[in-house]
Write an enzyme that holds these catalytic residues in place. Structure first.
Site, PDB file in Angstrom:
ATOM      1  N   THR A  84      -0.474   0.566   6.594  1.00 53.09           N
ATOM      2  CA  THR A  84      -0.231  -0.444   5.553  1.00 53.09           C
ATOM      3  C   THR A  84      -0.164  -1.815   6.216  1.00 53.09           C
ATOM      4  O   THR A  84       0.381  -1.944   7.317  1.00 53.09           O
ATOM      5  CB  THR A  84       1.067  -0.173   4.780  1.00 53.09           C
ATOM      6  OG1 THR A  84       1.377  -1.317   3.979  1.00 53.09           O
ATOM      7  CG2 THR A  84       2.247   0.112   5.700  1.00 53.09           C
ATOM      8  N   ARG A 138     -13.866  -7.070  -2.549  1.00 51.18           N
ATOM      9  CA  ARG A 138     -13.259  -6.936  -1.215  1.00 51.18           C
ATOM     10  C   ARG A 138     -12.683  -5.522  -1.059  1.00 51.18           C
ATOM     11  O   ARG A 138     -12.032  -4.989  -1.950  1.00 51.18           O
ATOM     12  CB  ARG A 138     -12.148  -7.972  -1.054  1.00 51.18           C
ATOM     13  CG  ARG A 138     -11.371  -7.886   0.274  1.00 51.18           C
ATOM     14  CD  ARG A 138     -10.114  -7.073   0.143  1.00 51.18           C
ATOM     15  NE  ARG A 138      -9.268  -7.132   1.346  1.00 51.18           N
ATOM     16  CZ  ARG A 138      -8.213  -6.358   1.553  1.00 51.18           C
ATOM     17  NH1 ARG A 138      -7.873  -5.462   0.659  1.00 51.18           N
ATOM     18  NH2 ARG A 138      -7.503  -6.461   2.646  1.00 51.18           N
ATOM     19  N   VAL A 139     -12.927  -4.901   0.069  1.00 54.48           N
ATOM     20  CA  VAL A 139     -12.375  -3.572   0.349  1.00 54.48           C
ATOM     21  C   VAL A 139     -11.499  -3.668   1.591  1.00 54.48           C
ATOM     22  O   VAL A 139     -11.889  -4.292   2.581  1.00 54.48           O
ATOM     23  CB  VAL A 139     -13.515  -2.544   0.571  1.00 54.48           C
ATOM     24  CG1 VAL A 139     -12.947  -1.184   0.947  1.00 54.48           C
ATOM     25  CG2 VAL A 139     -14.376  -2.427  -0.700  1.00 54.48           C
ATOM     26  N   THR A 168       0.891  -1.166   0.000  1.00 56.09           N
ATOM     27  CA  THR A 168       0.000   0.000   0.000  1.00 56.09           C
ATOM     28  C   THR A 168       0.920   1.204   0.000  1.00 56.09           C
ATOM     29  O   THR A 168       2.075   1.090   0.402  1.00 56.09           O
ATOM     30  CB  THR A 168      -0.864  -0.020   1.289  1.00 56.09           C
ATOM     31  OG1 THR A 168      -1.801  -1.091   1.206  1.00 56.09           O
ATOM     32  CG2 THR A 168      -1.628   1.265   1.514  1.00 56.09           C
TER      33      THR A 168
END
Ligand code: GLY
Length: 359
Positions: A278, A255-256, A227
Protein backbone atom coordinates in the site's frame (compact mmCIF):
# COMPACT_ATOMS: atom_id res chain seq x y z
CA UNK A 1 7.98 -19.79 13.70
CA UNK A 2 11.16 -21.69 12.98
CA UNK A 3 11.44 -24.29 10.24
CA UNK A 4 10.93 -27.75 11.74
CA UNK A 5 13.54 -30.28 10.58
CA UNK A 6 12.67 -33.83 9.55
CA UNK A 7 14.49 -35.12 12.66
CA UNK A 8 12.50 -32.80 14.85
CA UNK A 9 9.36 -33.90 13.03
CA UNK A 10 10.11 -37.51 13.89
CA UNK A 11 10.37 -36.70 17.59
CA UNK A 12 7.37 -34.41 17.30
CA UNK A 13 5.30 -37.23 15.85
CA UNK A 14 6.37 -39.61 18.62
CA UNK A 15 5.39 -37.00 21.17
CA UNK A 16 2.22 -36.18 19.25
CA UNK A 17 1.16 -39.82 19.34
CA UNK A 18 1.82 -39.88 23.07
CA UNK A 19 -0.50 -36.93 23.42
CA UNK A 20 2.30 -34.78 24.78
CA UNK A 21 1.97 -32.03 22.16
CA UNK A 22 -1.55 -30.96 23.04
CA UNK A 23 -1.39 -27.27 23.89
CA UNK A 24 -2.60 -26.23 27.32
CA UNK A 25 -5.16 -23.44 27.33
CA UNK A 26 -3.48 -20.13 26.72
CA UNK A 27 -0.32 -21.72 25.36
CA UNK A 28 0.88 -21.70 21.77
CA UNK A 29 -0.23 -24.70 19.76
CA UNK A 30 2.56 -27.15 18.83
CA UNK A 31 4.64 -26.34 15.76
CA UNK A 32 3.15 -27.95 12.69
CA UNK A 33 4.63 -28.39 9.26
CA UNK A 34 3.25 -28.69 5.78
CA UNK A 35 2.40 -32.16 4.50
CA UNK A 36 3.78 -31.07 1.12
CA UNK A 37 7.20 -30.73 2.65
CA UNK A 38 6.90 -33.96 4.68
CA UNK A 39 4.42 -36.08 2.76
CA UNK A 40 5.15 -39.41 4.43
CA UNK A 41 5.16 -38.43 8.05
CA UNK A 42 2.29 -36.04 8.24
CA UNK A 43 -0.30 -37.07 5.69
CA UNK A 44 -3.13 -37.48 8.15
CA UNK A 45 -2.33 -34.76 10.64
CA UNK A 46 -3.61 -31.24 10.71
CA UNK A 47 -0.62 -29.93 8.88
CA UNK A 48 0.02 -26.24 9.25
CA UNK A 49 -0.65 -23.42 11.61
CA UNK A 50 -2.60 -20.86 9.60
CA UNK A 51 -1.62 -17.21 9.25
CA UNK A 52 -3.50 -14.11 8.11
CA UNK A 53 -2.57 -10.44 7.89
CA UNK A 54 -4.49 -7.53 6.40
CA UNK A 55 -3.99 -3.82 5.73
CA UNK A 56 -6.29 -0.90 5.04
CA UNK A 57 -3.76 1.63 3.74
CA UNK A 58 -0.73 3.51 5.06
CA UNK A 59 -0.20 7.23 5.49
CA UNK A 60 -0.23 10.21 7.78
CA UNK A 61 -2.68 8.80 10.25
CA UNK A 62 -2.36 11.00 13.29
CA UNK A 63 -3.89 10.25 16.66
CA UNK A 64 -4.64 13.94 17.18
CA UNK A 65 -6.80 14.01 14.03
CA UNK A 66 -8.69 10.80 14.72
CA UNK A 67 -11.96 10.88 16.66
CA UNK A 68 -12.67 7.95 18.99
CA UNK A 69 -15.76 7.02 16.90
CA UNK A 70 -13.75 7.00 13.70
CA UNK A 71 -11.01 4.90 15.23
CA UNK A 72 -13.62 2.43 16.48
CA UNK A 73 -15.05 2.18 12.97
CA UNK A 74 -11.65 1.46 11.42
CA UNK A 75 -10.81 -1.11 14.06
CA UNK A 76 -14.21 -2.81 13.70
CA UNK A 77 -13.79 -2.93 9.91
CA UNK A 78 -10.36 -4.52 10.21
CA UNK A 79 -11.69 -7.04 12.74
CA UNK A 80 -14.56 -7.98 10.45
CA UNK A 81 -12.09 -8.60 7.64
CA UNK A 82 -9.86 -10.72 9.89
CA UNK A 83 -12.87 -12.73 11.03
CA UNK A 84 -14.01 -13.39 7.45
CA UNK A 85 -10.58 -14.61 6.39
CA UNK A 86 -9.63 -16.47 9.54
CA UNK A 87 -12.87 -18.46 9.75
CA UNK A 88 -12.06 -19.87 6.32
CA UNK A 89 -8.49 -20.76 7.25
CA UNK A 90 -9.54 -22.36 10.55
CA UNK A 91 -12.01 -24.60 8.75
CA UNK A 92 -9.21 -25.79 6.46
CA UNK A 93 -10.12 -23.45 3.60
CA UNK A 94 -7.58 -22.10 1.13
CA UNK A 95 -5.45 -19.00 1.48
CA UNK A 96 -6.98 -17.78 -1.79
CA UNK A 97 -10.51 -17.99 -0.36
CA UNK A 98 -9.37 -16.35 2.88
CA UNK A 99 -7.63 -13.39 1.24
CA UNK A 100 -10.51 -12.83 -1.18
CA UNK A 101 -13.05 -12.92 1.67
CA UNK A 102 -11.03 -10.52 3.85
CA UNK A 103 -10.57 -8.06 1.00
CA UNK A 104 -14.27 -8.19 0.06
CA UNK A 105 -15.17 -7.09 3.59
CA UNK A 106 -12.81 -4.10 3.29
CA UNK A 107 -14.15 -3.32 -0.19
CA UNK A 108 -17.67 -3.13 1.28
CA UNK A 109 -16.56 -0.77 4.06
CA UNK A 110 -16.80 2.93 3.05
CA UNK A 111 -13.92 3.83 5.37
CA UNK A 112 -11.34 2.14 3.16
CA UNK A 113 -10.19 3.18 -0.31
CA UNK A 114 -11.37 0.16 -2.29
CA UNK A 115 -14.77 -0.89 -3.61
CA UNK A 116 -17.48 1.20 -1.90
CA UNK A 117 -15.05 3.75 -0.40
CA UNK A 118 -12.98 4.30 -3.54
CA UNK A 119 -11.51 7.76 -4.12
CA UNK A 120 -12.44 9.95 -7.11
CA UNK A 121 -10.48 10.59 -10.28
CA UNK A 122 -9.93 14.13 -11.57
CA UNK A 123 -13.04 13.58 -13.72
CA UNK A 124 -15.16 12.81 -10.65
CA UNK A 125 -15.45 9.11 -11.48
CA UNK A 126 -14.28 6.04 -9.57
CA UNK A 127 -11.79 3.61 -11.14
CA UNK A 128 -10.69 0.55 -9.24
CA UNK A 129 -7.77 -1.89 -9.52
CA UNK A 130 -7.24 -5.28 -7.83
CA UNK A 131 -5.12 -8.42 -8.01
CA UNK A 132 -4.90 -11.85 -6.43
CA UNK A 133 -2.10 -14.42 -6.63
CA UNK A 134 -1.85 -18.10 -5.73
CA UNK A 135 1.54 -18.96 -4.22
CA UNK A 136 1.15 -22.65 -5.00
CA UNK A 137 0.82 -22.35 -8.79
CA UNK A 138 1.99 -18.76 -9.36
CA UNK A 139 -1.35 -18.20 -11.08
CA UNK A 140 -2.46 -14.59 -10.88
CA UNK A 141 -5.43 -12.45 -11.84
CA UNK A 142 -5.54 -8.67 -12.07
CA UNK A 143 -8.08 -6.04 -13.06
CA UNK A 144 -7.69 -2.32 -13.66
CA UNK A 145 -9.77 0.81 -14.29
CA UNK A 146 -13.06 -0.82 -13.29
CA UNK A 147 -16.04 1.50 -12.92
CA UNK A 148 -18.96 -0.72 -12.00
CA UNK A 149 -17.66 -3.78 -10.17
CA UNK A 150 -18.84 -3.95 -6.57
CA UNK A 151 -16.03 -6.28 -5.49
CA UNK A 152 -13.04 -5.96 -7.83
CA UNK A 153 -11.08 -8.64 -5.96
CA UNK A 154 -13.62 -11.29 -6.99
CA UNK A 155 -13.30 -10.26 -10.62
CA UNK A 156 -9.50 -10.53 -10.30
CA UNK A 157 -10.00 -14.07 -9.00
CA UNK A 158 -12.30 -14.87 -11.91
CA UNK A 159 -9.73 -13.51 -14.38
CA UNK A 160 -7.15 -15.80 -12.79
CA UNK A 161 -9.37 -18.87 -12.89
CA UNK A 162 -11.47 -18.49 -16.03
CA UNK A 163 -10.16 -15.95 -18.53
CA UNK A 164 -6.95 -17.56 -19.71
CA UNK A 165 -5.33 -14.16 -19.08
CA UNK A 166 -3.60 -12.53 -16.15
CA UNK A 167 -4.73 -8.93 -16.49
CA UNK A 168 -7.88 -7.31 -17.89
CA UNK A 169 -9.05 -3.72 -17.76
CA UNK A 170 -12.01 -1.36 -18.12
CA UNK A 171 -14.92 -2.32 -20.45
CA UNK A 172 -13.44 -5.66 -21.49
CA UNK A 173 -13.04 -6.73 -17.88
CA UNK A 174 -16.56 -5.55 -17.05
CA UNK A 175 -18.02 -7.44 -19.99
CA UNK A 176 -16.22 -10.56 -18.77
CA UNK A 177 -17.71 -9.90 -15.31
CA UNK A 178 -21.23 -9.61 -16.76
CA UNK A 179 -20.85 -12.84 -18.68
CA UNK A 180 -19.83 -14.63 -15.50
CA UNK A 181 -22.40 -13.33 -13.04
CA UNK A 182 -20.16 -10.91 -11.11
CA UNK A 183 -22.14 -8.08 -9.48
CA UNK A 184 -22.06 -4.74 -11.30
CA UNK A 185 -23.37 -1.53 -9.75
CA UNK A 186 -24.08 2.02 -10.86
CA UNK A 187 -21.21 4.50 -10.30
CA UNK A 188 -23.47 6.19 -7.70
CA UNK A 189 -22.83 3.23 -5.40
CA UNK A 190 -19.23 4.44 -4.95
CA UNK A 191 -20.18 7.98 -3.89
CA UNK A 192 -19.07 8.92 -0.39
CA UNK A 193 -19.11 12.53 0.81
CA UNK A 194 -15.71 12.23 2.44
CA UNK A 195 -13.97 11.11 -0.76
CA UNK A 196 -15.81 13.76 -2.78
CA UNK A 197 -14.71 16.47 -0.33
CA UNK A 198 -11.13 15.19 -0.56
CA UNK A 199 -11.23 15.59 -4.35
CA UNK A 200 -12.54 19.17 -4.02
CA UNK A 201 -9.81 20.00 -1.52
CA UNK A 202 -7.05 18.63 -3.73
CA UNK A 203 -8.44 20.43 -6.79
CA UNK A 204 -8.64 23.70 -4.84
CA UNK A 205 -5.05 23.25 -3.63
CA UNK A 206 -3.89 22.57 -7.18
CA UNK A 207 -5.72 25.66 -8.49
CA UNK A 208 -4.25 27.82 -5.77
CA UNK A 209 -0.76 26.52 -6.52
CA UNK A 210 -0.97 27.00 -10.29
CA UNK A 211 -2.51 30.47 -10.00
CA UNK A 212 0.15 31.53 -7.50
CA UNK A 213 -2.44 31.90 -4.74
CA UNK A 214 -1.01 31.57 -1.26
CA UNK A 215 -3.89 29.66 0.31
CA UNK A 216 -2.76 26.67 2.38
CA UNK A 217 -4.60 23.36 2.23
CA UNK A 218 -3.96 20.49 4.58
CA UNK A 219 -3.89 17.47 2.28
CA UNK A 220 -3.47 14.26 4.25
CA UNK A 221 -2.61 10.83 2.90
CA UNK A 222 -6.14 9.95 3.93
CA UNK A 223 -7.30 12.47 1.31
CA UNK A 224 -4.86 11.23 -1.31
CA UNK A 225 -4.88 7.44 -1.24
CA UNK A 226 -5.28 4.15 0.66
CA UNK A 227 -5.54 0.53 -0.41
CA UNK A 228 -6.63 -2.72 1.18
CA UNK A 229 -4.98 -6.11 1.10
CA UNK A 230 -4.59 -9.52 2.69
CA UNK A 231 -1.96 -12.26 2.79
CA UNK A 232 -2.52 -15.75 4.16
CA UNK A 233 -0.94 -19.14 4.75
CA UNK A 234 -3.38 -22.04 4.88
CA UNK A 235 -3.29 -25.47 6.49
CA UNK A 236 -1.80 -26.98 3.34
CA UNK A 237 1.13 -24.58 3.42
CA UNK A 238 -0.19 -22.53 0.50
CA UNK A 239 0.33 -18.78 0.41
CA UNK A 240 -1.88 -16.19 -1.30
CA UNK A 241 -1.95 -12.41 -1.63
CA UNK A 242 -4.83 -10.09 -2.57
CA UNK A 243 -4.90 -6.30 -3.00
CA UNK A 244 -7.68 -3.89 -3.99
CA UNK A 245 -7.78 -0.11 -4.37
CA UNK A 246 -9.57 2.93 -5.68
CA UNK A 247 -6.13 4.35 -6.49
CA UNK A 248 -5.21 7.95 -5.75
CA UNK A 249 -7.54 10.95 -5.41
CA UNK A 250 -7.51 13.21 -8.47
CA UNK A 251 -5.65 10.63 -10.57
CA UNK A 252 -6.09 10.97 -14.31
CA UNK A 253 -8.75 8.63 -15.68
CA UNK A 254 -6.90 5.58 -16.94
CA UNK A 255 -4.09 5.80 -14.40
CA UNK A 256 -3.27 2.37 -12.96
CA UNK A 257 -1.41 1.94 -9.68
CA UNK A 258 0.75 -0.82 -8.24
CA UNK A 259 -2.01 -2.95 -6.69
CA UNK A 260 -2.92 -4.89 -9.87
CA UNK A 261 0.66 -5.05 -11.12
CA UNK A 262 1.90 -8.52 -10.25
CA UNK A 263 5.27 -8.15 -8.54
CA UNK A 264 4.68 -4.51 -7.59
CA UNK A 265 1.68 -4.35 -5.23
CA UNK A 266 0.84 -8.05 -5.11
CA UNK A 267 2.88 -11.26 -5.19
CA UNK A 268 2.75 -14.79 -3.74
CA UNK A 269 5.08 -17.75 -4.09
CA UNK A 270 5.01 -20.81 -1.83
CA UNK A 271 8.81 -21.00 -2.07
CA UNK A 272 9.16 -17.62 -0.37
CA UNK A 273 6.30 -15.38 0.73
CA UNK A 274 3.05 -13.56 0.01
CA UNK A 275 3.05 -9.74 -0.15
CA UNK A 276 0.40 -7.03 -0.44
CA UNK A 277 1.55 -3.41 -0.59
CA UNK A 278 0.00 0.00 0.00
CA UNK A 279 1.32 3.47 -0.74
CA UNK A 280 2.39 5.66 -3.64
CA UNK A 281 1.73 3.27 -6.50
CA UNK A 282 4.10 4.85 -8.99
CA UNK A 283 7.05 4.22 -6.65
CA UNK A 284 5.96 0.69 -5.78
CA UNK A 285 5.78 -0.14 -9.49
CA UNK A 286 9.23 1.29 -10.19
CA UNK A 287 10.73 -0.57 -7.22
CA UNK A 288 8.87 -3.82 -8.04
CA UNK A 289 8.34 -4.11 -4.32
CA UNK A 290 6.37 -7.32 -3.81
CA UNK A 291 8.52 -9.41 -6.14
CA UNK A 292 11.65 -7.85 -4.67
CA UNK A 293 10.73 -9.14 -1.21
CA UNK A 294 10.39 -12.64 -2.66
CA UNK A 295 13.55 -12.39 -4.78
CA UNK A 296 15.67 -11.13 -1.88
CA UNK A 297 14.57 -14.19 0.10
CA UNK A 298 15.07 -16.57 -2.82
CA UNK A 299 18.36 -15.32 -4.19
CA UNK A 300 19.97 -13.57 -1.25
CA UNK A 301 18.71 -15.85 1.51
CA UNK A 302 17.33 -12.89 3.46
CA UNK A 303 14.71 -13.38 6.16
CA UNK A 304 11.21 -12.11 5.39
CA UNK A 305 11.70 -9.14 7.68
CA UNK A 306 15.05 -8.14 6.16
CA UNK A 307 13.73 -8.52 2.63
CA UNK A 308 10.58 -6.48 3.32
CA UNK A 309 12.60 -3.71 4.95
CA UNK A 310 15.09 -3.62 2.04
CA UNK A 311 12.28 -3.44 -0.54
CA UNK A 312 10.57 -0.63 1.35
CA UNK A 313 13.86 1.25 1.74
CA UNK A 314 14.16 1.18 -2.04
CA UNK A 315 10.76 2.90 -2.28
CA UNK A 316 11.85 5.50 0.27
CA UNK A 317 15.07 6.19 -1.68
CA UNK A 318 12.99 6.92 -4.78
CA UNK A 319 10.89 9.32 -2.71
CA UNK A 320 7.82 7.13 -2.10
CA UNK A 321 5.93 6.31 1.06
CA UNK A 322 3.80 3.37 2.08
CA UNK A 323 3.95 -0.06 3.62
CA UNK A 324 3.32 -3.74 3.06
CA UNK A 325 2.18 -6.90 4.77
CA UNK A 326 3.94 -10.20 4.18
CA UNK A 327 3.88 -13.80 5.39
CA UNK A 328 6.50 -16.38 4.49
CA UNK A 329 6.13 -20.11 3.87
CA UNK A 330 7.14 -20.84 7.46
CA UNK A 331 4.47 -18.58 8.89
CA UNK A 332 6.69 -15.62 9.79
CA UNK A 333 4.94 -12.31 9.36
CA UNK A 334 6.00 -8.69 8.93
CA UNK A 335 4.00 -5.47 8.49
CA UNK A 336 6.50 -2.61 7.91
CA UNK A 337 5.68 0.94 6.76
CA UNK A 338 7.55 4.21 6.42
CA UNK A 339 4.57 6.48 7.16
CA UNK A 340 3.07 7.68 10.44
CA UNK A 341 0.60 4.83 10.48
CA UNK A 342 -0.92 1.93 8.62
CA UNK A 343 -4.32 0.36 9.20
CA UNK A 344 -3.37 -3.25 9.79
CA UNK A 345 -4.30 -6.43 11.57
CA UNK A 346 -3.26 -10.03 11.92
CA UNK A 347 -4.16 -13.23 13.67
CA UNK A 348 -1.44 -14.20 16.15
CA UNK A 349 -0.27 -17.84 16.49
CA UNK A 350 -3.05 -18.47 19.04
CA UNK A 351 -5.70 -17.14 16.70
CA UNK A 352 -6.14 -13.89 18.61
CA UNK A 353 -6.69 -10.82 16.46
CA UNK A 354 -4.36 -7.85 16.74
CA UNK A 355 -5.45 -4.57 15.10
CA UNK A 356 -3.12 -1.57 14.97
CA UNK A 357 -3.16 1.85 13.34
CA UNK A 358 -0.24 3.95 14.53
CA UNK A 359 3.50 3.32 14.68
N1 GLY B 1 -1.17 1.88 -3.93
C1 GLY B 1 -2.34 2.14 -4.62
C2 GLY B 1 -2.18 3.01 -5.78
O1 GLY B 1 -1.21 3.75 -5.87
O2 GLY B 1 -3.01 2.97 -6.64
Amino acid sequence: MKRVSITNCFFAIVLFNAGALAAAPGQSPPARVSSERNPHHLANMETQTVRLAIHGGAGTIERSKMTPEREREYRAGLERALTAGYEILKRGGSSLDATEAAVRVLEDDPNFNAGKGSVFTSAGTNEMDAAIMDGKTLAAGAVASLKHIKNPISLARLVMEKSGHVMMDSEGAELFAKENGIELVDQKYFFTQERWDALQKIKAAEKSRTSGGGKKFLITDQDRHGTVGAVALDQNGNLAAATSTGGTTNKRPGRVGDSPVIGAGTYANNATCAVSATGDGEYFIRATVARDVSALMEYRGMSLKEAARAALDKVAKLGGTGGLIAIDHEGNMTLPFNTAGMYRGYADPNGNFVVEIYK
